[in-house]
Design an enzyme around this catalytic site. Structure first.
Site, PDB file in Angstrom:
ATOM      1  N   THR A 107       0.862  -0.832   0.258  1.00 50.23           N
ATOM      2  CA  THR A 107       0.032  -0.185  -0.097  1.00 50.23           C
ATOM      3  C   THR A 107       1.127   1.485   0.150  1.00 50.23           C
ATOM      4  O   THR A 107       0.437   2.358  -0.326  1.00 50.23           O
ATOM      5  CB  THR A 107      -1.295   0.274   0.867  1.00 50.23           C
ATOM      6  OG1 THR A 107      -2.165  -1.565   1.217  1.00 50.23           O
ATOM      7  CG2 THR A 107      -1.288   0.943   1.268  1.00 50.23           C
ATOM      8  N   TYR A 160       5.498  -0.963   7.909  1.00 50.78           N
ATOM      9  CA  TYR A 160       4.862   0.215   7.911  1.00 50.78           C
ATOM     10  C   TYR A 160       6.426   1.571   8.074  1.00 50.78           C
ATOM     11  O   TYR A 160       5.845   1.967   6.976  1.00 50.78           O
ATOM     12  CB  TYR A 160       3.961   0.412   9.325  1.00 50.78           C
ATOM     13  CG  TYR A 160       3.501   1.968   8.985  1.00 50.78           C
ATOM     14  CD1 TYR A 160       2.265   2.218   9.069  1.00 50.78           C
ATOM     15  CD2 TYR A 160       3.741   2.917  10.323  1.00 50.78           C
ATOM     16  CE1 TYR A 160       1.212   3.113   9.287  1.00 50.78           C
ATOM     17  CE2 TYR A 160       3.123   4.011  10.228  1.00 50.78           C
ATOM     18  CZ  TYR A 160       2.144   4.389   9.559  1.00 50.78           C
ATOM     19  OH  TYR A 160       1.647   5.513  10.152  1.00 50.78           O
ATOM     20  N   LYS A 164       6.543   4.026   4.641  1.00 50.07           N
ATOM     21  CA  LYS A 164       6.512   5.301   4.499  1.00 50.07           C
ATOM     22  C   LYS A 164       7.859   5.892   4.122  1.00 50.07           C
ATOM     23  O   LYS A 164       7.840   6.569   3.551  1.00 50.07           O
ATOM     24  CB  LYS A 164       6.039   5.837   6.604  1.00 50.07           C
ATOM     25  CG  LYS A 164       4.733   5.135   5.698  1.00 50.07           C
ATOM     26  CD  LYS A 164       3.380   6.081   5.700  1.00 50.07           C
ATOM     27  CE  LYS A 164       2.023   6.205   5.952  1.00 50.07           C
ATOM     28  NZ  LYS A 164       1.242   7.146   5.595  1.00 50.07           N
ATOM     29  N   THR A 190      -2.090  11.388  15.708  1.00 48.41           N
ATOM     30  CA  THR A 190      -3.099  12.353  16.231  1.00 48.41           C
ATOM     31  C   THR A 190      -4.434  11.407  16.653  1.00 48.41           C
ATOM     32  O   THR A 190      -4.104  10.253  16.392  1.00 48.41           O
ATOM     33  CB  THR A 190      -3.587  12.518  14.562  1.00 48.41           C
ATOM     34  OG1 THR A 190      -2.185  13.494  14.719  1.00 48.41           O
ATOM     35  CG2 THR A 190      -4.410  14.135  14.394  1.00 48.41           C
TER      36      THR A 190
HETATM   37  P1  NAD Z   1      -6.481   5.248   9.227  1.00 52.47           P
HETATM   38  O1  NAD Z   1      -7.087   3.303   9.313  1.00 52.47           O
HETATM   39  O2  NAD Z   1      -8.547   5.148   9.978  1.00 52.47           O
HETATM   40  O3  NAD Z   1      -7.240   5.814   7.305  1.00 52.47           O
HETATM   41  C1  NAD Z   1      -7.032   4.978   6.827  1.00 52.47           C
HETATM   42  C2  NAD Z   1      -7.831   4.622   5.550  1.00 52.47           C
HETATM   43  O4  NAD Z   1      -7.097   3.996   4.711  1.00 52.47           O
HETATM   44  C3  NAD Z   1      -9.121   3.672   5.920  1.00 52.47           C
HETATM   45  O5  NAD Z   1      -9.849   4.389   5.458  1.00 52.47           O
HETATM   46  C4  NAD Z   1      -8.275   2.819   5.028  1.00 52.47           C
HETATM   47  O6  NAD Z   1      -9.812   1.463   4.924  1.00 52.47           O
HETATM   48  C5  NAD Z   1      -7.743   3.777   4.052  1.00 52.47           C
HETATM   49  N1  NAD Z   1      -6.582   2.439   3.320  1.00 52.47           N
HETATM   50  C6  NAD Z   1      -5.883   1.621   3.555  1.00 52.47           C
HETATM   51  N2  NAD Z   1      -5.121   0.668   2.596  1.00 52.47           N
HETATM   52  C7  NAD Z   1      -6.321   1.383   2.315  1.00 52.47           C
HETATM   53  C8  NAD Z   1      -5.513   1.092   0.392  1.00 52.47           C
HETATM   54  N3  NAD Z   1      -4.804   0.219   0.240  1.00 52.47           N
HETATM   55  N4  NAD Z   1      -6.384   1.198  -0.811  1.00 52.47           N
HETATM   56  C9  NAD Z   1      -7.207   2.426  -0.605  1.00 52.47           C
HETATM   57  N5  NAD Z   1      -7.289   3.024   0.847  1.00 52.47           N
HETATM   58  C10 NAD Z   1      -6.496   1.891   2.016  1.00 52.47           C
HETATM   59  O7  NAD Z   1      -5.940   6.012   9.768  1.00 52.47           O
HETATM   60  P2  NAD Z   1      -5.505   7.304  10.660  1.00 52.47           P
HETATM   61  O8  NAD Z   1      -5.088   7.168  11.463  1.00 52.47           O
HETATM   62  O9  NAD Z   1      -6.864   7.793   9.366  1.00 52.47           O
HETATM   63  O10 NAD Z   1      -4.791   7.639   9.450  1.00 52.47           O
HETATM   64  C11 NAD Z   1      -4.325   8.162   7.336  1.00 52.47           C
HETATM   65  C12 NAD Z   1      -2.990   8.558   7.066  1.00 52.47           C
HETATM   66  O11 NAD Z   1      -2.246   9.133   8.170  1.00 52.47           O
HETATM   67  C13 NAD Z   1      -2.214   6.961   7.063  1.00 52.47           C
HETATM   68  O12 NAD Z   1      -1.818   7.110   5.806  1.00 52.47           O
HETATM   69  C14 NAD Z   1      -1.523   6.911   8.995  1.00 52.47           C
HETATM   70  O13 NAD Z   1      -0.266   6.356   7.985  1.00 52.47           O
HETATM   71  C15 NAD Z   1      -1.013   8.320   8.422  1.00 52.47           C
HETATM   72  N6  NAD Z   1      -0.757   9.458   9.887  1.00 52.47           N
HETATM   73  C16 NAD Z   1      -1.696   9.193  10.992  1.00 52.47           C
HETATM   74  C17 NAD Z   1      -1.853   9.028  11.888  1.00 52.47           C
HETATM   75  C18 NAD Z   1      -2.096   9.424  12.992  1.00 52.47           C
HETATM   76  O14 NAD Z   1      -1.909   9.293  14.558  1.00 52.47           O
HETATM   77  N7  NAD Z   1      -3.523   8.977  13.433  1.00 52.47           N
HETATM   78  C19 NAD Z   1      -0.390   8.680  12.193  1.00 52.47           C
HETATM   79  C20 NAD Z   1       1.420   9.238  11.453  1.00 52.47           C
HETATM   80  C21 NAD Z   1       0.550   9.306  10.177  1.00 52.47           C
END
Ligand code: NAD
Ligand code: UDP
Length: 337
Positions: A107, A160, A164, A190
């Site tokens: 992904t 992961y 990234k 977050t």
């Molecule tokens: P989340 O799991 O709620 O959201 C991820 C979304 O991506 C989901 O809707 C999932 O269904 C979709 N998804 C996953 N793999 C996919 C694929 N192969 N094709 C299409 N859709 C796919 O997580 P989040 O907290 O909303 O995180 C969103 C982004 O922010 C991610 O990339 C994550 O790595 C990054 N991030 C988040 C945080 C945090 O603290 N929330 C911290 C660092 C990075």
């Protein structure tokens, strides 16, 4: 929630009615981003494979005729005409991204490749949701963007972290080689409404456990630290980076520098929920970072951005959200004639 950003001098001419693809738009952060972009008058196409995302996160957006969604996995190529792309697609919670590590890595890498090719083809600006995990278990504290990190490439978090990191490299390479207009944010932990109750990350776990009266599971001795950013602050940071008048093509940390031990977080959640839950200690997961805190100098100077929501304020809103989520459905009373 949150105070207006009136103390900053940063101004951006609001560009409206762009066609914007939000990959991962059904997730926690993605759904807040879709909402913000729609409210600003854009056309938003949410793309998601619904692995950790939910239709429930999008239901309130269906009233916009400028909103649509596509069920698609970014591991597969896609063509859709767009002006901008936000790539948030990737499971973010350790239990979720470790459940299928090969797909997580694909992904991040193939997904980034497919979306970068789409951006190159349509001359679209593209945004990458990177992570503080690129710093691994950091030896430099707090972490500035110039720190190269301390990451294990051969452990349960590597799918992961290294995924990234590779995605950042692909973004860099597409910018250098093909002139693609890139933006990269390194997101620090977050939290907020629309996290799943079974998400598995620390804030949602502790709140759900406290509200259910279950044991609060602190991993290790709870002395490890994290810096928790409220979702509204983060989305404002995304927006400022993507729309910055000066192009910023290098990664930018967005996070709240307030640093707390996991034990402090557990105690605060117990106090704020008035829960009778006990705090219990469980083994620390492999490669769990000992400390994490963003250096946000670049965001402050380049974007005029700083977080405005204190932990107690953000927790209050998040607890209220989970109280509502966990409440039993209202009973329907039969009308007796
Ligand atoms: P989340 O799991 O709620 O959201 C991820 C979304 O991506 C989901 O809707 C999932 O269904 C979709 N998804 C996953 N793999 C996919 C694929 N192969 N094709 C299409 N859709 C796919 O997580 P989040 O907290 O909303 O995180 C969103 C982004 O922010 C991610 O990339 C994550 O790595 C990054 N991030 C988040 C945080 C945090 O603290 N929330 C911290 C660092 C990075
Ligand atoms: N953590 C914990 N109990 C939980 C979930 C997580 O003590 O029920 C700890 C975890 O070991 C880590 C910190 O809280 O030290 C943050 O974990 P999270 O999964 O939220 O994010 P990440 O480790 O990716 O920063």
């Amino acid at each position: 929630m949150g105070k207006p950003y009136k103390s900053f001098t940063f101004t951006t001419k609001l560009k409206v009615n762009r066609r914007i693809l939000v990959a991962g738009g059904a997730g926690f952060l993605g759904s807040h981003l879709c909402e913000r972009l729609l409210k600003d008058g854009n056309t938003v196409i949410c793309l998601d494979n619904f692995s950790t995302g939910r239709m429930d996160n999008l239901r309130h957006l269906l009233r916009y005729d400028t909103f649509s969604f596509i069920r698609h996995d970014i591991v597969e190529p896609i063509d859709v005409a767009v002006d901008e792309i936000y790539n948030l697609a990737c499971p973010a919670s350790p239990p979720h991204y470790q459940a299928d590590p090969v797909h997580t890595m694909m992904t991040s890498v193939l997904g980034a490749l497919n979306l970068l090719e789409l951006a190159a083809h349509h001359k679209a600006r593209i945004f990458q949701a990177s992570t503080s995990e690129v710093y691994g278990d950091p030896h430099v504290h707090p972490q500035p963007e110039s720190y190269w990190g301390n990451v294990n490439s051969f452990g349960p978090r590597a799918c992961y972290d290294e995924g990234k990191r590779s995605a950042e490299t692909l973004f860099y390479s597409f910018h250098q080689q093909y002139g693609v207009d890139i933006r990269i944010v390194r997101i620090f932990n977050t939290y907020g409404p629309r996290m799943r109750a079974d998400d598995g990350r620390v804030v949602s776990n502790f709140i759900v456990q406290a509200l259910k009266g279950e044991d609060i599971t602190v991993y290790g001795d709870g002395s490890q630290t994290r810096s928790f950013c409220y979702v509204d602050d983060l989305i404002e940071g995304f927006y400022r980076l993507m729309n910055s008048p000066a192009p910023i093509h290098t990664p930018v940390n967005i996070g709240n520098p307030g640093e707390f031990t996991v034990k402090q977080l557990a105690e605060q959640v117990v106090a704020m929920t008035g829960s009778s839950s006990r705090i219990v200690y469980r083994p620390l997961p492999v490669d769990d970072p000992h400390q994490r805190k963003p250096d946000i100098t670049m965001a402050e100077r380049g974007l005029g951005w700083a977080p405005t929501v204190a932990l107690a304020e953000g927790l209050k809103a998040t607890i209220a959200y989970f109280e509502h989520q966990l409440a039993p459905p209202a009973k329907e009373f039969a009308v007796v004639a």
